[in-house]
Design a protein around this motif. Structure first.
Motif, PDB file in Angstrom:
ATOM      1  N   GLY A  85       0.791  -1.224   0.000  1.00 35.40           N
ATOM      2  CA  GLY A  85       0.000   0.000   0.000  1.00 35.40           C
ATOM      3  C   GLY A  85       0.822   1.272   0.000  1.00 35.40           C
ATOM      4  N   VAL A  86       2.145   1.152  -0.147  1.00 35.56           N
ATOM      5  CA  VAL A  86       3.023   2.330  -0.158  1.00 35.56           C
ATOM      6  C   VAL A  86       3.016   2.920  -1.564  1.00 35.56           C
ATOM      7  CG1 VAL A  86       5.377   3.175   0.171  1.00 35.56           C
ATOM      8  CG2 VAL A  86       4.450   1.386   1.678  1.00 35.56           C
ATOM      9  N   VAL A  87       2.453   4.099  -1.701  1.00 33.78           N
ATOM     10  CA  VAL A  87       2.290   4.734  -3.013  1.00 33.78           C
ATOM     11  C   VAL A  87       3.530   5.508  -3.419  1.00 33.78           C
ATOM     12  CG1 VAL A  87       0.923   6.419  -4.319  1.00 33.78           C
ATOM     13  CG2 VAL A  87      -0.214   4.857  -2.721  1.00 33.78           C
ATOM     14  N   ASP A  88       4.212   6.105  -2.438  1.00 31.41           N
ATOM     15  CA  ASP A  88       5.343   6.992  -2.723  1.00 31.41           C
ATOM     16  C   ASP A  88       6.647   6.376  -2.214  1.00 31.41           C
ATOM     17  OD1 ASP A  88       3.775   9.146  -3.855  1.00 31.41           O
ATOM     18  OD2 ASP A  88       3.049   9.492  -1.817  1.00 31.41           O
ATOM     19  N   CYS A  89       7.578   6.163  -3.124  1.00 34.43           N
ATOM     20  CA  CYS A  89       8.904   5.651  -2.783  1.00 34.43           C
ATOM     21  C   CYS A  89       9.855   6.828  -2.564  1.00 34.43           C
ATOM     22  CB  CYS A  89       9.419   4.758  -3.912  1.00 34.43           C
ATOM     23  SG  CYS A  89      11.106   4.166  -3.690  1.00 34.43           S
ATOM     24  N   ASP A  90      10.565   6.840  -1.452  1.00 36.81           N
ATOM     25  CA  ASP A  90      11.460   7.964  -1.141  1.00 36.81           C
ATOM     26  C   ASP A  90      12.811   7.861  -1.826  1.00 36.81           C
ATOM     27  OD1 ASP A  90       9.594   9.201   0.523  1.00 36.81           O
ATOM     28  OD2 ASP A  90      10.232   8.036   2.260  1.00 36.81           O
ATOM     29  N   ASN A  91      13.282   6.639  -2.046  1.00 38.08           N
ATOM     30  CA  ASN A  91      14.619   6.503  -2.615  1.00 38.08           C
ATOM     31  C   ASN A  91      14.783   5.130  -3.266  1.00 38.08           C
ATOM     32  OD1 ASN A  91      17.430   7.505  -2.910  1.00 38.08           O
ATOM     33  ND2 ASN A  91      17.918   5.710  -1.682  1.00 38.08           N
ATOM     34  N   MET A  92      15.580   5.094  -4.342  1.00 33.89           N
ATOM     35  CA  MET A  92      15.930   3.830  -4.981  1.00 33.89           C
ATOM     36  C   MET A  92      17.437   3.727  -5.153  1.00 33.89           C
ATOM     37  SD  MET A  92      13.062   2.973  -7.859  1.00 33.89           S
ATOM     38  CE  MET A  92      13.461   1.204  -7.708  1.00 33.89           C
ATOM     39  N   LEU A  93      17.926   2.507  -5.079  1.00 34.79           N
ATOM     40  CA  LEU A  93      19.295   2.176  -5.443  1.00 34.79           C
ATOM     41  C   LEU A  93      19.235   1.210  -6.618  1.00 34.79           C
ATOM     42  CD1 LEU A  93      20.749   1.466  -1.872  1.00 34.79           C
ATOM     43  CD2 LEU A  93      20.746   3.646  -3.114  1.00 34.79           C
ATOM     44  N   MET A  94      20.232   1.242  -7.459  1.00 38.16           N
ATOM     45  CA  MET A  94      20.270   0.344  -8.606  1.00 38.16           C
ATOM     46  C   MET A  94      21.407  -0.649  -8.432  1.00 38.16           C
ATOM     47  SD  MET A  94      20.537   1.299 -12.645  1.00 38.16           S
ATOM     48  CE  MET A  94      22.288   1.666 -12.519  1.00 38.16           C
ATOM     49  N   LEU A  95      21.124  -1.920  -8.676  1.00 34.38           N
ATOM     50  CA  LEU A  95      22.130  -2.977  -8.607  1.00 34.38           C
ATOM     51  C   LEU A  95      22.401  -3.489 -10.011  1.00 34.38           C
ATOM     52  CD1 LEU A  95      20.623  -4.978  -5.604  1.00 34.38           C
ATOM     53  CD2 LEU A  95      22.317  -3.139  -5.532  1.00 34.38           C
ATOM     54  N   LEU A  96      23.659  -3.569 -10.364  1.00 36.82           N
ATOM     55  CA  LEU A  96      24.013  -3.960 -11.731  1.00 36.82           C
ATOM     56  C   LEU A  96      25.274  -4.816 -11.719  1.00 36.82           C
ATOM     57  CD1 LEU A  96      23.456  -3.697 -14.762  1.00 36.82           C
ATOM     58  CD2 LEU A  96      24.749  -1.565 -14.752  1.00 36.82           C
ATOM     59  N   GLY A  97      25.124  -6.044 -12.191  1.00 38.14           N
ATOM     60  CA  GLY A  97      26.271  -6.906 -12.404  1.00 38.14           C
ATOM     61  C   GLY A  97      26.553  -6.980 -13.892  1.00 38.14           C
ATOM     62  N   VAL A  98      27.680  -6.478 -14.333  1.00 40.08           N
ATOM     63  CA  VAL A  98      28.015  -6.401 -15.756  1.00 40.08           C
ATOM     64  C   VAL A  98      28.724  -7.682 -16.180  1.00 40.08           C
ATOM     65  CG1 VAL A  98      29.211  -5.097 -17.534  1.00 40.08           C
ATOM     66  CG2 VAL A  98      28.228  -3.900 -15.569  1.00 40.08           C
ATOM     67  N   ALA A  99      28.168  -8.366 -17.168  1.00 41.31           N
ATOM     68  CA  ALA A  99      28.728  -9.645 -17.613  1.00 41.31           C
ATOM     69  C   ALA A  99      30.139  -9.463 -18.155  1.00 41.31           C
ATOM     70  CB  ALA A  99      27.827 -10.256 -18.682  1.00 41.31           C
ATOM     71  N   VAL A 100      31.040 -10.323 -17.730  1.00 40.02           N
ATOM     72  CA  VAL A 100      32.441 -10.192 -18.122  1.00 40.02           C
ATOM     73  C   VAL A 100      32.653 -10.493 -19.608  1.00 40.02           C
ATOM     74  CG1 VAL A 100      33.328 -10.676 -15.820  1.00 40.02           C
ATOM     75  CG2 VAL A 100      32.863 -12.577 -17.377  1.00 40.02           C
ATOM     76  N   ASP A 101      31.703 -11.172 -20.247  1.00 38.85           N
ATOM     77  CA  ASP A 101      31.845 -11.520 -21.660  1.00 38.85           C
ATOM     78  C   ASP A 101      31.583 -10.344 -22.600  1.00 38.85           C
ATOM     79  OD1 ASP A 101      32.513 -14.073 -21.015  1.00 38.85           O
ATOM     80  OD2 ASP A 101      30.517 -14.914 -21.349  1.00 38.85           O
ATOM     81  N   LEU A 102      31.075  -9.240 -22.076  1.00 35.95           N
ATOM     82  CA  LEU A 102      30.778  -8.083 -22.928  1.00 35.95           C
ATOM     83  C   LEU A 102      32.060  -7.349 -23.297  1.00 35.95           C
ATOM     84  CD1 LEU A 102      27.716  -6.593 -20.995  1.00 35.95           C
ATOM     85  CD2 LEU A 102      27.648  -7.784 -23.202  1.00 35.95           C
ATOM     86  N   ASN A 103      32.163  -6.930 -24.571  1.00 37.53           N
ATOM     87  CA  ASN A 103      33.268  -6.038 -24.917  1.00 37.53           C
ATOM     88  C   ASN A 103      32.894  -4.614 -24.495  1.00 37.53           C
ATOM     89  OD1 ASN A 103      31.730  -4.744 -27.019  1.00 37.53           O
ATOM     90  ND2 ASN A 103      32.239  -6.445 -28.381  1.00 37.53           N
ATOM     91  N   GLU A 104      33.811  -3.669 -24.653  1.00 37.27           N
ATOM     92  CA  GLU A 104      33.576  -2.312 -24.146  1.00 37.27           C
ATOM     93  C   GLU A 104      32.372  -1.653 -24.810  1.00 37.27           C
ATOM     94  OE1 GLU A 104      36.973   0.196 -24.216  1.00 37.27           O
ATOM     95  OE2 GLU A 104      38.192  -1.100 -22.935  1.00 37.27           O
ATOM     96  N   LYS A 105      32.227  -1.827 -26.125  1.00 29.51           N
ATOM     97  CA  LYS A 105      31.105  -1.225 -26.831  1.00 29.51           C
ATOM     98  C   LYS A 105      29.784  -1.790 -26.333  1.00 29.51           C
ATOM     99  CE  LYS A 105      28.618   0.846 -29.953  1.00 29.51           C
ATOM    100  NZ  LYS A 105      28.298   2.277 -29.811  1.00 29.51           N
TER     101      LYS A 105
END
Length: 392
Positions: free
Chosen positions: A118-138
């Motif tokens: 029932g919480v309508v308003d979120c005060d803050n978010m954090l983003m979690l991101l694990g970058v796959a090692v197989d990706l090249n820079e582009k």
């Protein structure tokens, strides 16, 4: 980009499809190759998780004003009178190839745990991101920037901000976030007050796992398409509908929980409609069971599941109610007199319908040692839900 434009952007990109060449990526690039699992289907099976959680030494989910392990968000009464900390975290692997849409889905999925309380308003978010090692820079720079933009646009629609997070290197691409709010007691819905006679309503249809996987077969030219006699055009339409609803916030539903005095609610994700209904039933103060009588199913997902069953498979356990969903709808227990108004208003606000799927019944007094539960009744109907994304 204005708020209304951000809503339209998600639909536009879903309907147009993702073209890697538009971002100078290889023609055969697919985001889902960076994982062996998809979306909330990566969760540890519910039965195993319940056993592991016994380590914490408590089976109490709702204790006075606090909500602990077992429901969507923790609710912690603060030392400041009348205020509560509500917090959740969630992460999973990609299940669509457009990193922008994946960012929208990820943010919506994280926020959904707050909305279920029932919480309508979120005060803050954090983003979690694990970058796959197989990706090249582009690939890395393109995917990460598009994902962040999608995540931010969804946060903007929720009228909240992303103020930090964590980025690490991983074997697989990992996407998630944290949502936090400080709210008064009045801004919360007590989710443990379902009563016999209540009606169960869901705000999004189920079947996402069947649709996403059949679309994956189509992309890879898997022989299952021909072997099962599946129709590519119908798979694409179902996939577009699934993407739209996964990227759609449950915020309007959270508002209506208050207006229509919901007695209980949860969001439907990796454990499926039955798994999450069972979690919620176990948390109720009253001796009640949740009975699922009807399964509203995304267009064509029903046929995919039936053909898999005919071929000797389980059909993603869709008809058993345990098929995984990602960023699914809210499952809500309402008093009967409030159901019609809720369903009418959620369709007016979101542009998509909600459905009655079951009821809350009193438990047999003789079964005192058995906890509340949820189950699918022996006779239930399924319905194929026609998408409106193509009409809007």
């Amino acid at each position: 980009m204005e708020v209304s434009d951000k809503r339209e952007e998600a639909v536009r990109r879903i309907l147009n499809g993702f073209s890697p060449q538009d971002y100078s990526l290889p023609e055969d690039f697919v985001l889902t190759k960076l994982t062996g699992m998809k979306g909330c289907g990566c969760k540890v099976p519910r039965e195993i998780l319940l056993e592991l959680l016994k380590t914490f030494g408590s089976e109490v989910v709702v204790d006075n004003d606090a909500v602990g392990i077992g429901l969507d968000s923790c609710v912690v009464p603060l030392r400041h009178k009348g205020l509560n900390l509500v917090q959740t975290t969630d992460f999973f692997y990609p299940l669509v190839d457009d990193p922008y849409i994946m960012g929208r889905i990820t943010c919506a999925n994280v926020l959904s745990d707050l909305y279920a309380m029932g919480v309508v308003d979120c005060d803050n978010m954090l983003m979690l991101l694990g970058v796959a090692v197989d990706l090249n820079e582009k690939e890395r720079d393109t995917i990460v920037s598009q994902f962040i933009q999608g995540f931010k646009d969804a946060a903007d629609l929720a009228e909240t901000q992303v103020r930090g997070g964590q980025t690490v290197r991983c074997p697989w691409l990992l996407l998630g976030g944290v949502a936090t709010s400080v709210v008064s007691n009045e801004e919360l819905i007590r989710v443990d007050r379902a009563e016999p006679g209540d009606v169960l309503v869901i705000t999004k249809p189920i079947g996402g796992q069947a649709v996403v996987n059949s679309y994956e077969w189509l992309k890879k030219k898997d022989t299952k398409i021909e072997e099962l006699g599946l129709e590519p055009a119908k798979i694409v339409r179902a996939f577009q509908q699934t993407c739209e609803q996964m990227a759609r916030l449950n915020r309007n539903a959270a508002r209506l929980l208050h207006k229509y005095k919901a007695h209980s609610s949860t969001d439907v994700t990796g454990f499926g409609i039955l798994g999450h209904a069972d979690n919620l039933a176990r948390a109720q103060q009253n001796r009640v069971d949740f009975v699922i009588e009807k399964l509203p199913i995304i267009e064509y997902a029903e046929e995919v599941a039936n053909k898999m069953i005919s071929a000797g498979g389980e059909g993603f356990r869709l008809f058993k109610g345990t098929s995984a969903e990602t960023s699914g709808g809210l499952l809500i227990a309402l008093a009967p007199e409030n159901v019609e108004g809720f369903i009418r208003e959620i369709e007016e606000l979101d542009g998509f319908p909600a459905w009655v799927v079951g009821k809350v019944v009193a438990r047999d007094e003789s079964s005192s040692e058995i906890p509340n539960k949820a189950y699918i009744s022996e006779v239930f109907t399924t319905e194929c839900v026609k998408s409106r994304i193509h009409q809007n």
